[in-house]
Design a protein around this motif. Structure first.
Motif, PDB file in Angstrom:
ATOM      1  N   LEU A 189       0.819  -1.201   0.000  1.00 19.50           N
ATOM      2  CA  LEU A 189       0.000   0.000   0.000  1.00 19.50           C
ATOM      3  C   LEU A 189       0.855   1.254   0.000  1.00 19.50           C
ATOM      4  N   ASP A 190       0.392   2.256  -0.700  1.00 24.11           N
ATOM      5  CA  ASP A 190       1.056   3.558  -0.705  1.00 24.11           C
ATOM      6  C   ASP A 190       0.720   4.250   0.617  1.00 24.11           C
ATOM      7  N   PRO A 191       1.725   4.519   1.475  1.00 16.52           N
ATOM      8  CA  PRO A 191       1.443   5.119   2.788  1.00 16.52           C
ATOM      9  C   PRO A 191       0.706   6.457   2.703  1.00 16.52           C
ATOM     10  N   LYS A 192       1.008   7.268   1.695  1.00 14.96           N
ATOM     11  CA  LYS A 192       0.324   8.551   1.541  1.00 14.96           C
ATOM     12  C   LYS A 192      -1.147   8.329   1.223  1.00 14.96           C
ATOM     13  N   SER A 193      -1.413   7.354   0.390  1.00 12.53           N
ATOM     14  CA  SER A 193      -2.782   7.027   0.016  1.00 12.53           C
ATOM     15  C   SER A 193      -3.543   6.487   1.218  1.00 12.53           C
ATOM     16  N   TYR A 194      -2.867   5.722   2.057  1.00 12.46           N
ATOM     17  CA  TYR A 194      -3.498   5.143   3.244  1.00 12.46           C
ATOM     18  C   TYR A 194      -3.932   6.246   4.206  1.00 12.46           C
ATOM     19  N   ALA A 195      -3.095   7.249   4.352  1.00 15.87           N
ATOM     20  CA  ALA A 195      -3.390   8.344   5.279  1.00 15.87           C
ATOM     21  C   ALA A 195      -4.519   9.245   4.773  1.00 15.87           C
ATOM     22  N   THR A 196      -4.743   9.250   3.468  1.00 14.01           N
ATOM     23  CA  THR A 196      -5.744  10.163   2.900  1.00 14.01           C
ATOM     24  C   THR A 196      -6.867   9.411   2.181  1.00 14.01           C
ATOM     25  N   SER A 197      -7.228   8.230   2.649  1.00 18.63           N
ATOM     26  CA  SER A 197      -8.225   7.411   1.946  1.00 18.63           C
ATOM     27  C   SER A 197      -9.651   7.788   2.344  1.00 18.63           C
ATOM     28  N   LYS A 198     -10.002   9.022   2.174  1.00 13.09           N
ATOM     29  CA  LYS A 198     -11.337   9.485   2.551  1.00 13.09           C
ATOM     30  C   LYS A 198     -12.390   9.123   1.509  1.00 13.09           C
ATOM     31  N   LYS A 199     -11.984   8.858   0.294  1.00 13.47           N
ATOM     32  CA  LYS A 199     -12.924   8.565  -0.778  1.00 13.47           C
ATOM     33  C   LYS A 199     -13.230   7.077  -0.895  1.00 13.47           C
ATOM     34  N   GLY A 200     -12.710   6.246  -0.006  1.00  9.19           N
ATOM     35  CA  GLY A 200     -12.969   4.815  -0.076  1.00  9.19           C
ATOM     36  C   GLY A 200     -12.099   4.100  -1.088  1.00  9.19           C
ATOM     37  N   SER A 201     -11.041   4.761  -1.530  1.00  5.59           N
ATOM     38  CA  SER A 201     -10.133   4.146  -2.482  1.00  5.59           C
ATOM     39  C   SER A 201      -8.697   4.485  -2.114  1.00  5.59           C
ATOM     40  N   MET A 202      -7.834   3.502  -2.216  1.00  8.80           N
ATOM     41  CA  MET A 202      -6.415   3.689  -1.924  1.00  8.80           C
ATOM     42  C   MET A 202      -5.612   3.218  -3.121  1.00  8.80           C
ATOM     43  N   LYS A 203      -4.323   3.475  -3.105  1.00  9.27           N
ATOM     44  CA  LYS A 203      -3.442   3.017  -4.179  1.00  9.27           C
ATOM     45  C   LYS A 203      -2.395   2.072  -3.609  1.00  9.27           C
ATOM     46  N   GLY A 204      -1.947   1.166  -4.468  1.00  8.06           N
ATOM     47  CA  GLY A 204      -0.910   0.221  -4.081  1.00  8.06           C
ATOM     48  C   GLY A 204      -0.274  -0.386  -5.317  1.00  8.06           C
ATOM     49  N   VAL A 205       0.796  -1.139  -5.096  1.00 11.68           N
ATOM     50  CA  VAL A 205       1.474  -1.825  -6.199  1.00 11.68           C
ATOM     51  C   VAL A 205       1.568  -3.313  -5.871  1.00 11.68           C
ATOM     52  N   VAL A 206       1.469  -4.126  -6.902  1.00 11.85           N
ATOM     53  CA  VAL A 206       1.605  -5.571  -6.740  1.00 11.85           C
ATOM     54  C   VAL A 206       3.089  -5.889  -6.562  1.00 11.85           C
ATOM     55  N   VAL A 207       3.393  -6.688  -5.539  1.00 13.36           N
ATOM     56  CA  VAL A 207       4.776  -7.084  -5.268  1.00 13.36           C
ATOM     57  C   VAL A 207       4.845  -8.606  -5.158  1.00 13.36           C
ATOM     58  N   SER A 208       6.031  -9.134  -5.131  1.00 17.39           N
ATOM     59  CA  SER A 208       6.236 -10.574  -4.962  1.00 17.39           C
ATOM     60  C   SER A 208       5.663 -11.023  -3.627  1.00 17.39           C
ATOM     61  N   PRO A 209       5.118 -12.225  -3.542  1.00 20.58           N
ATOM     62  CA  PRO A 209       4.600 -12.721  -2.264  1.00 20.58           C
ATOM     63  C   PRO A 209       5.677 -12.824  -1.175  1.00 20.58           C
ATOM     64  N   THR A 210       6.942 -12.839  -1.575  1.00 18.09           N
ATOM     65  CA  THR A 210       8.020 -12.930  -0.584  1.00 18.09           C
ATOM     66  C   THR A 210       8.514 -11.569  -0.109  1.00 18.09           C
ATOM     67  N   THR A 211       8.018 -10.488  -0.690  1.00 16.44           N
ATOM     68  CA  THR A 211       8.503  -9.146  -0.328  1.00 16.44           C
ATOM     69  C   THR A 211       8.372  -8.832   1.162  1.00 16.44           C
ATOM     70  N   PRO A 212       7.229  -9.076   1.809  1.00 13.81           N
ATOM     71  CA  PRO A 212       7.148  -8.758   3.248  1.00 13.81           C
ATOM     72  C   PRO A 212       8.203  -9.512   4.079  1.00 13.81           C
ATOM     73  N   ARG A 213       8.439 -10.771   3.731  1.00 18.89           N
ATOM     74  CA  ARG A 213       9.447 -11.552   4.459  1.00 18.89           C
ATOM     75  C   ARG A 213      10.859 -11.071   4.114  1.00 18.89           C
ATOM     76  N   ASP A 214      11.126 -10.858   2.824  1.00 21.58           N
ATOM     77  CA  ASP A 214      12.462 -10.458   2.392  1.00 21.58           C
ATOM     78  C   ASP A 214      12.845  -9.066   2.883  1.00 21.58           C
ATOM     79  N   GLN A 215      11.910  -8.124   2.852  1.00 16.56           N
ATOM     80  CA  GLN A 215      12.229  -6.747   3.224  1.00 16.56           C
ATOM     81  C   GLN A 215      12.081  -6.478   4.724  1.00 16.56           C
ATOM     82  N   ASP A 216      11.062  -7.073   5.336  1.00 14.83           N
ATOM     83  CA  ASP A 216      10.778  -6.750   6.736  1.00 14.83           C
ATOM     84  C   ASP A 216      10.961  -7.918   7.699  1.00 14.83           C
ATOM     85  N   GLY A 217      11.210  -9.118   7.158  1.00 15.20           N
ATOM     86  CA  GLY A 217      11.409 -10.280   8.014  1.00 15.20           C
ATOM     87  C   GLY A 217      10.162 -10.738   8.734  1.00 15.20           C
ATOM     88  N   ILE A 218       8.980 -10.470   8.157  1.00 14.03           N
ATOM     89  CA  ILE A 218       7.737 -10.865   8.820  1.00 14.03           C
ATOM     90  C   ILE A 218       7.102 -12.046   8.102  1.00 14.03           C
TER      91      ILE A 218
END
Length: 149
Positions: free
Chosen positions: A30-59
């Motif tokens: 998710l785009d953090p700026k979009s998350y903070a301003t999602s008053k219209k019921g729509s946010m923006k994000g980009v598709v990433v590899s399923p391993t990205t959360p584990r590879d980047q953040d170790g979660i």
């Protein structure tokens, strides 16, 4: 323009950077700026590899599945260098349950190193047998040197 996907944010769809077929599962950053301003019921994000959360953040970010042609192939075709360091098989014919205190005791003992520290695992596999159980799969695999009994 891309597809709109449900990322679990109540009453909000996320517009992603590509067009996907309906019903396809994807991992979205998710785009953090979009998350903070999602008053219209729509946010923006980009598709990433399923391993990205584990590879980047170790979660932990879910699990992966794969098919194998035999019980032996499950381990021989392991995608991880060094193989699986924690293996669990399920069976309705098993004689030790995770609810059994003996299982917990054995688990605690097996995860303790000689110096008292806990040993951690990197790659866990859980093998689910078919209707007849893992035992029948073991018996049917002529390359396995043990019985399913």
């Amino acid at each position: 323009d891309g597809s709109y996907v449900d990322c679990g944010v109540p009453n909000t769809l996320v517009q992603i950077d590509r067009v996907l077929s309906p019903g396809l599962r994807c991992t979205v950053q998710l785009d953090p700026k979009s998350y903070a301003t999602s008053k219209k019921g729509s946010m923006k994000g980009v598709v990433v590899s399923p391993t990205t959360p584990r590879d980047q953040d170790g979660i932990y970010w879910g699990y992966t599945t794969r098919m194998a042609s035999s019980i032996k192939a499950i381990f021989d075709e392991c995608p991880y260098e060094g193989g699986y360091d924690m293996k669990v098989g399920t069976s309705e014919r098993g004689d030790v349950s995770i609810d059994n205190p003996k299982f917990r005791l054995a688990k605690k003992e097996s995860l303790k190193k000689s110096d008292g520290d806990e040993e951690r695992f990197n790659h866990l596999i859980i093998v689910f047998g078919g209707v007849a159980g893992i035992e029948e799969s073991v018996d049917a695999d002529e390359t396995m040197p043990l019985s399913g009994e």
